[in-house]
Design a protein around this motif. Structure first.
Motif, short mmCIF file in Angstrom:
data_model
loop_
_atom_site.label_atom_id
_atom_site.label_comp_id
_atom_site.label_asym_id
_atom_site.label_seq_id
_atom_site.Cartn_x
_atom_site.Cartn_y
_atom_site.Cartn_z
N ASN A 55 30.10 29.53 59.63
CA ASN A 55 31.20 28.61 59.95
C ASN A 55 30.64 27.19 60.07
OD1 ASN A 55 32.77 26.94 61.87
ND2 ASN A 55 34.07 28.72 62.05
N ARG A 56 31.39 26.23 59.54
CA ARG A 56 30.98 24.82 59.66
C ARG A 56 32.12 23.98 60.25
NH1 ARG A 56 32.43 21.69 55.08
NH2 ARG A 56 33.62 22.91 53.58
N ASP A 57 32.91 24.62 61.12
CA ASP A 57 34.05 23.97 61.78
C ASP A 57 35.03 23.48 60.73
OD1 ASP A 57 35.75 22.91 63.61
OD2 ASP A 57 34.35 21.47 64.47
N MET A 58 35.58 24.42 59.97
CA MET A 58 36.51 24.10 58.89
C MET A 58 37.81 23.55 59.49
SD MET A 58 34.58 26.97 58.34
CE MET A 58 35.66 28.37 58.55
N GLU A 59 38.25 22.41 58.99
CA GLU A 59 39.40 21.73 59.59
C GLU A 59 40.56 21.50 58.62
OE1 GLU A 59 39.89 21.16 62.64
OE2 GLU A 59 37.93 21.29 63.58
N GLY A 60 40.28 21.03 57.42
CA GLY A 60 41.33 20.72 56.46
C GLY A 60 41.17 21.53 55.20
N GLY B 296 34.74 20.17 56.50
CA GLY B 296 34.04 20.70 57.67
C GLY B 296 33.68 19.58 58.62
N GLU B 297 34.00 19.77 59.89
CA GLU B 297 33.71 18.73 60.88
C GLU B 297 32.25 18.75 61.32
OE1 GLU B 297 36.46 16.71 64.29
OE2 GLU B 297 36.07 18.85 64.49
N ALA B 298 31.59 19.89 61.16
CA ALA B 298 30.18 19.98 61.58
C ALA B 298 29.26 19.25 60.62
CB ALA B 298 29.76 21.44 61.72
N ASP B 299 29.56 19.29 59.31
CA ASP B 299 28.68 18.66 58.33
C ASP B 299 29.32 17.45 57.64
OD1 ASP B 299 30.55 19.88 56.69
OD2 ASP B 299 29.16 21.37 55.88
N ASN B 300 30.61 17.19 57.93
CA ASN B 300 31.33 16.07 57.31
C ASN B 300 31.26 16.10 55.79
OD1 ASN B 300 32.32 14.67 59.70
ND2 ASN B 300 30.17 14.29 60.16
N GLU B 301 31.45 17.30 55.24
CA GLU B 301 31.48 17.49 53.81
C GLU B 301 32.76 18.21 53.40
OE1 GLU B 301 29.42 16.25 51.75
OE2 GLU B 301 27.47 16.03 52.71
N VAL B 302 33.11 18.08 52.12
CA VAL B 302 34.25 18.79 51.55
C VAL B 302 33.76 19.56 50.33
CG1 VAL B 302 36.52 18.59 50.45
CG2 VAL B 302 35.92 17.09 52.37
N ARG C 4 30.34 13.78 67.13
CA ARG C 4 30.53 15.23 67.15
C ARG C 4 31.97 15.56 67.56
NH1 ARG C 4 29.91 19.43 70.90
NH2 ARG C 4 29.13 21.37 70.00
N ASN C 5 32.58 16.49 66.85
CA ASN C 5 33.96 16.91 67.10
C ASN C 5 34.99 15.81 66.83
OD1 ASN C 5 33.26 19.56 67.80
ND2 ASN C 5 32.94 18.99 69.94
N GLN C 6 34.59 14.75 66.14
CA GLN C 6 35.53 13.70 65.75
C GLN C 6 35.36 13.34 64.28
OE1 GLN C 6 35.28 10.30 68.38
NE2 GLN C 6 35.44 11.54 70.22
N GLY C 7 34.76 14.28 63.53
CA GLY C 7 34.41 13.99 62.15
C GLY C 7 35.48 14.36 61.14
N MET C 8 35.04 14.77 59.94
CA MET C 8 35.93 14.98 58.81
C MET C 8 36.95 16.07 59.12
SD MET C 8 36.73 13.71 55.98
CE MET C 8 35.37 12.52 55.98
N GLU C 9 38.18 15.66 59.32
CA GLU C 9 39.23 16.54 59.84
C GLU C 9 40.32 16.81 58.80
OE1 GLU C 9 41.37 18.47 63.17
OE2 GLU C 9 39.37 17.59 63.14
N ALA C 10 40.94 15.76 58.29
CA ALA C 10 42.17 15.88 57.52
C ALA C 10 41.89 15.74 56.02
CB ALA C 10 43.18 14.83 57.97
N LEU C 11 42.58 16.57 55.22
CA LEU C 11 42.33 16.60 53.78
C LEU C 11 43.60 17.00 53.06
CD1 LEU C 11 40.22 16.68 51.39
CD2 LEU C 11 39.98 19.12 51.93
N THR C 12 43.87 16.34 51.92
CA THR C 12 45.02 16.72 51.10
C THR C 12 44.75 16.32 49.66
OG1 THR C 12 47.46 16.65 50.99
CG2 THR C 12 46.33 14.56 51.37
#
Length: 283
Positions: free
Chosen positions: A72-77, A91-97, A122-130
């Motif tokens: 898991n890499r804290d998948m968000e979007g 992923g918010e943990a690695d700030n990658e898509v 940390r915990n404020q990174g890459m969140e939203a994606l479309t």
């Protein structure tokens, strides 16, 4: 405006307890959903029968979890690109898509993320994606502004996965110090509009009287670098002695130009009090 008693729906016998943070349509009534605390990197697939006239889900089915076999890499979007029939997950943990097949495997491709996003807290990174089918562009942003900045960087990427234009978006201030706030999701409507889901969450130490304020704004990225936002929907939820309607909405996707499907993070149905809410919301 608060939600009506019958607006939100949950399906405890069909949908497993989760930490759902993003959703997108993949066609044929199926939706890919990410869980930011799942054991492995990947996504669920749910089949949902939706009555769009009544704004109700009439049937829900879990088609299983599709794992990449990685941690898991804290998948968000999550978003779906029809031309390649692949999914992209932030992923918010690695700030990658990264790009994934519909079976859950990584293709080896990813969005060429500008280096400045590595500065996210940390915990404020890459969140939203479309993904916008009209302009054939991806849009991604962090949950909160980067350190030392007051605006979000809304980054666009072309179909070649390379960064194109970067926009600035001013998120709402916190209602008070008691509220955690940030951008939870982006949703391209396919007509040039982009919806931004901002949520504010208050959770007291004893949890009773926890509350959320959900605001959905419309922006048009093609018009200017600094995006002007227009409020198109706002609602609140609360946890009280008589109501368990509290819902921390983190994901949304378009069902039509005027209808959204939203999904909440129940923190794995925290203490069997919170629920995995769905909400079919008109704009």
């Amino acid at each position: 405006m608060s939600l009506s008693v019958f607006s939100q729906q949950h399906f405890p016998h069909q949908i497993p307890a989760g930490n759902y943070s993003g959703i997108c349509s993949i066609g044929n009534g199926c939706f890919a959903v990410v869980d930011d605390k799942a054991q492995h990197d990947g996504f669920y697939v749910f089949r949902l029968d939706i009555d769009t006239l009544q704004r109700r889900i009439t049937k829900a089915e879990n088609l299983g979890y599709r794992s990449s076999g990685r941690p898991n890499r804290d998948m968000e979007g999550i978003c779906f690109r029809p031309s390649s029939r692949t999914l992209f997950i932030s992923g918010e943990a690695d700030n990658e898509v990264y790009e994934y097949t519909l079976e859950g495997q990584r293709t080896g491709l990813r969005l060429a993320m500008p280096q400045e996003f590595k500065r996210a807290r940390r915990n404020q990174g890459m969140e939203a994606l479309t993904y916008d089918t009209l302009s054939r562009q991806f849009f991604a942003t962090t949950e909160r502004p980067l350190p030392g900045e007051a605006e979000l960087r809304l980054q666009a990427f072309g179909d070649d996965l390379q960064p194109t234009r970067q926009y600035r978006y001013k998120p709402d201030d916190a209602i008070s110090r008691k509220y955690y706030h940030g951008v939870a999701a982006l949703c391209a409507m396919g007509d040039g509009r982009l919806l931004v889901l901002e949520r504010q969450v208050r959770v007291p130490r004893l949890k009773l009287d926890a509350a959320t304020v959900i605001r959905i704004y419309e922006v048009r990225p093609a018009e200017a670098q600094h995006l002007e936002k227009r409020l198109v929907a706002e609602f609140k939820t609360r946890l009280t002695l008589t109501s368990r309607k509290f819902a921390n909405y983190e994901g949304c996707c378009a069902l039509s130009p005027s209808l959204l499907l939203m999904i909440a993070d129940s923190q794995h149905q925290y203490k069997k009090v919170l629920r995995d809410w769905f909400f079919v919301r008109s704009l």
